[in-house]
Scaffold this motif. Structure first.
Motif, short mmCIF file in Angstrom:
data_model
loop_
_atom_site.label_atom_id
_atom_site.label_comp_id
_atom_site.label_asym_id
_atom_site.label_seq_id
_atom_site.Cartn_x
_atom_site.Cartn_y
_atom_site.Cartn_z
N SER A 64 -59.95 50.81 -65.14
CA SER A 64 -60.54 51.93 -64.40
C SER A 64 -61.37 52.84 -65.28
N VAL A 65 -61.20 52.76 -66.61
CA VAL A 65 -61.96 53.66 -67.47
C VAL A 65 -63.41 53.20 -67.61
N SER A 66 -63.71 51.96 -67.21
CA SER A 66 -65.07 51.45 -67.41
C SER A 66 -66.08 52.15 -66.51
N THR A 67 -65.64 52.55 -65.29
CA THR A 67 -66.59 53.17 -64.34
C THR A 67 -67.11 54.49 -64.89
N GLY A 68 -66.20 55.35 -65.32
CA GLY A 68 -66.63 56.65 -65.86
C GLY A 68 -67.47 56.50 -67.12
N ALA A 69 -67.10 55.58 -67.99
CA ALA A 69 -67.87 55.38 -69.23
C ALA A 69 -69.27 54.87 -68.92
N GLU A 70 -69.37 53.96 -67.94
CA GLU A 70 -70.70 53.43 -67.59
C GLU A 70 -71.59 54.52 -67.00
N ASP A 71 -70.99 55.39 -66.17
CA ASP A 71 -71.77 56.49 -65.59
C ASP A 71 -72.22 57.46 -66.66
#
Length: 802
Positions: free
Chosen positions: A653-660
């Motif tokens: 789930s941490v990938s979404t925020g990091a990508e944004d």
């Protein structure tokens, strides 16, 4: 003599006044013709520095000289006489206020070698700037030559920046005779600063790259002398101000094309220089203090070791649990056992202890300030038996709490090997005092040891009271008797009851009135049918042993205080960095917020020519916010105040925020970003925001260090019982020789430096701290120009059962 001391002369004062005149003349020359206020005013820093380094008795004369010199500079440059007179009075008032705060009643110029002086400098600059600002605002309000708000900003920033940049160069500690770094590194640092400054502030330079020279100044603060940094900062400020005033660099470019006014240009430049000073000088002062304390600690440790190893007496130091922490050379000489044989072992398990012995060789004192003595045998490493007189005492801290036990042992083997307890011992005992005493307390036997110790003739001492040998004050205190009372009965009370009184240190007075510390024991003498007919006093001069013990205790105490000062300094440095970063972040956040409002037209629709300027301000503001966030994060990790959440979450789930968060960084780049997350949840326990920051920092590095056309791949899965987060890129890689230090603060690989890739070097150190706090570890696989793969491994959380 220090540099500030050499400036406390009349010729030096004349030089500083001349420099103030030249600086004021040039500052007025660069000021806009329609504005009576100069946007930069280095004469303020020179005026404050002049009063700081000069004796107080000269201040009235020098204050008048400041009024004359600064006024003459303004009049020479064509300024109005009335306005100039009031401004000059304000300059003198500023110098007096700032110098008074810096000197704080002292007759000597301060030296910028501690955080206390740095804080006083900051307060002096702010209050001095406020004083001249009040005078300036009142002047323009009376004359109507400028707006009060713009005048206040211009006065305050230019005068405060001048004081904070110039005064440190005048009061910083002198250069050491031997540089802390090699001359090649100093030359490289200076050349890098010059080159980057000239590139960033070159003609027609409209890129928002003003932050690039700042890491080079931080380099000087961390690695090079404080004096060198302050003079580099002065030179850097002069160059940046002159180039910007001539239309060069990001600030001058906006001024040249009319986007900002001359006063706004001056305020921006001085504010930029003020940020550079606040970023580097406090750090350099903290590094200077740390180096000084390390040198003091090294000298203290050297003295302690020298004291230990030059004393022939056996010295053993234990902690309160009885574990030996240090021995001296005398211990090895007597027992034959070296330090590695004894240190780290309990005192009751010493290999030289005779069979059946337990506890401390001499026991422990009953009184906090007392000492105990006892004789025991010692078995050397060759199996030989030696007789040792042990003494023990506590080492206490500043709160009078015991911290260590110091045990000293004197080898008595030779004395104990003398044959014949009676006549032969009495005649041959040179260092041990043996005194026979009758039941009335009078001396009957006075051996040669006692005569050598006290300087009395043996025949003259027979028949005299034994108590005459003792210090009367100590005798009265210990026996609790007054003048004329029979102290001897109290003195031998223990010997009459048990046959032998406990050995104790007493002060004996010799024939010349000198005091000797003597370990004394009293034994009752009886005949074959136990008829008591006297006492035997055995005394040994332990003055030197006690002095050596006190020296050791003092050395250990000094070492402990030095360690505590280093800890306090480190904590103060962390607090100061946290405070400065927090205080910088608040105004920068406001600047960015207002800039965004201007960009999106919330207040007023910006002109097309203003849009690039607003974007430039927003970008640079975001860079400063990120830098402050990194510093605050590291400060929180150091001080332990950072709070961590411990929630069950899916690592994917941490990938979404990091990508944004990094989408803007990918704009305009030709990079292939692939995120491969496991279809099944990857459960971990941790702080979602902090783990997202780990991936954000790793991806940010991958984007910066990968050329266009490259590929970045993120893999999140569970492998071998661990949660795995891997970031692989096809970038420039990290040389193998440098990988050991890549998670240290301010790490910058040689490849990044050669390619001038921007960055502070804090991202990976934050990643390492967060991963360590989550109980994880980091693996690195990289090579020069062959890409990098960083793998974070975290413990898997147990999946909930149905």
């Amino acid at each position: 003599m220090s540099f500030s001391g050499r400036l406390a002369s009349w010729p030096a004062a004349g030089v500083l006044l001349a420099l103030a005149y030249v600086a004021g003349l040039n500052a007025v020359a660069f000021a806009p013709q329609a504005d009576s206020v100069a946007a930069w005013w280095p004469a303020a820093g020179l005026s404050v520095g002049l009063l700081v380094v000069q004796p107080r008795t000269r201040w009235p004369v020098l204050a008048v000289a400041i009024v004359v010199v600064t006024g003459l500079a303004s009049i020479t440059a064509g300024r109005d006489v009335g306005v100039t007179a009031l401004f000059s009075v304000g300059n003198a008032a500023e110098a007096l206020v700032a110098a008074s705060i810096l000197r704080r009643g002292s007759d000597r110029a301060p030296v910028l070698d501690s955080s206390d002086v740095l804080v006083r400098l900051l307060i002096a600059a702010v209050l001095g700037g406020a004083a001249v600002t009040v005078v300036g605002v009142l002047t323009v309000a009376l004359t109507g030559t400028a707006g009060p708000v713009s005048t206040a900003w211009t006065f305050f920033t230019s005068h405060t920046a001048a004081t904070l940049i110039i005064v440190p160069a005048l009061i910083s500690p002198p250069l050491r005779h031997r540089l802390l770094v090699r001359p090649t590194e100093l030359a490289l640092q200076a050349a890098t600063l010059i080159a980057l400054t000239l590139v960033v502030f070159s003609p027609n330079q409209d890129l928002s790259a003003s932050f690039i020279p700042l890491p080079v100044l931080v380099w000087a603060a961390l690695r090079i002398d404080l004096r060198a940094l302050t003079w580099e900062l002065v030179a850097f400020s002069v160059v940046v101000t002159l180039l910007s005033a001539n239309g060069f660099g990001p600030f001058g470019f906006d001024y040249e094309r009319g986007a900002i006014s001359a006063s706004t240009l001056g305020t921006l430049v001085q504010g930029y220089l003020l940020c550079a000073m606040l970023l580097t000088v406090p750090l350099a002062v903290a590094v200077h203090q740390r180096r000084r304390l390390i040198r003091e600690l090294a000298r203290s440790e050297k003295l302690t070791n020298a004291t230990l190893h030059t004393i022939p007496t056996m010295i053993l130091v234990t902690d309160l649990y009885g574990e030996v922490v240090r021995i001296n050379g005398g211990t090895t000489a007597v027992t034959g056992y070296v330090e590695s044989d004894l240190v780290g072992r309990p005192i009751w398990e010493m290999p030289f202890a005779p069979p059946g012995s337990t506890g401390y060789p001499a026991g422990l004192p009953d009184e906090p300030d007392g000492h105990v003595s006892r004789e025991t045998d010692v078995i050397t490493n060759l199996g030989r038996r030696r007789r040792v007189l042990w003494n023990a005492g506590y080492v206490r801290d500043e709160r009078d709490r015991p911290t260590h036990v110091v045990i000293s042992g004197t080898d008595l083997t030779r004395e104990r090997r003398t044959a014949g307890f009676n006549r032969h011992i009495f005649e041959a005992a040179i260092t041990t005092a043996l005194i026979g005493i009758d039941t009335d307390g009078r001396i009957t036997v006075f051996n040669s040891g006692a005569a050598n110790l006290l300087g009395h003739d043996a025949q003259d001492m027979v028949g005299t009271p034994f108590t005459d040998l003792l210090d009367p004050d100590q005798l009265a205190e210990r026996t609790r008797t007054g003048p004329g009372e029979p102290a001897f009965a109290h003195l031998v009370a223990g010997a009459e009851t048990s046959g032998t009184a406990t050995p104790r240190d007493w002060i004996w007075v010799d024939a010349d009135g000198r005091h000797h510390t003597v370990s004394m024991s009293l034994s009752a003498v009886t005949d074959s049918i136990t008829a008591h007919y006297g006492f035997l006093c055995v005394g040994r001069d332990v003055t030197e042993a006690r002095a050596s013990q006190e020296m050791l205790i003092a050395a250990l105490e000094k070492e402990r205080l030095a360690v505590q000062r280093m800890r306090d300094l480190d904590a103060a440095k962390n607090d100061f960095v946290s405070t400065v970063s927090h205080e910088l972040r608040t105004p920068v956040t406001s600047i960015v917020g207002y800039t965004e409002m201007l960009e999106d037209g919330s207040l007023v629709e910006p002109a097309p020519a203003q849009v690039p300027l607003l974007e430039s301000i927003a970008r640079n503001g975001q860079r400063l916010i990120l830098l402050c966030d990194d510093l605050l994060t590291l400060s929180g990790l150091d001080s332990g105040v950072t709070s961590w959440e411990r929630n069950a979450l899916d690592l994917a789930s941490v990938s979404t925020g990091a990508e944004d968060a990094l989408r803007a960084q990918l704009v305009g780049r030709d990079l292939e970003l692939v995120i491969a997350a496991s279809a099944r949840p990857v459960p971990v326990l941790g702080d979602h925001g902090q783990l997202e920051r780990v991936l954000t920092n790793l991806l940010s590095n991958a984007i910066k260090f990968t050329d266009d056309g490259g590929r970045i791949e993120v893999t999140i899965d569970a492998h071998d019982g661990e949660a795995r987060l891997a970031v692989a890129d096809t970038g420039v890689g990290i040389p193998a020789a440098e990988q050991s230090g890549m998670f240290e603060r301010f790490f910058r690989s040689t490849t990044a430096q050669e390619r001038a890739i921007p960055g502070t070097g804090l991202g990976l150190s934050i990643v390492a701290a967060i991963v360590a706090a989550h109980g994880g570890r980091i693996d690195v696989r990289s090579a020069h120009l062959e890409g990098t793969t960083i793998t974070v491994r975290l413990p898997l959380a147990a999946r909930p059962t149905s």
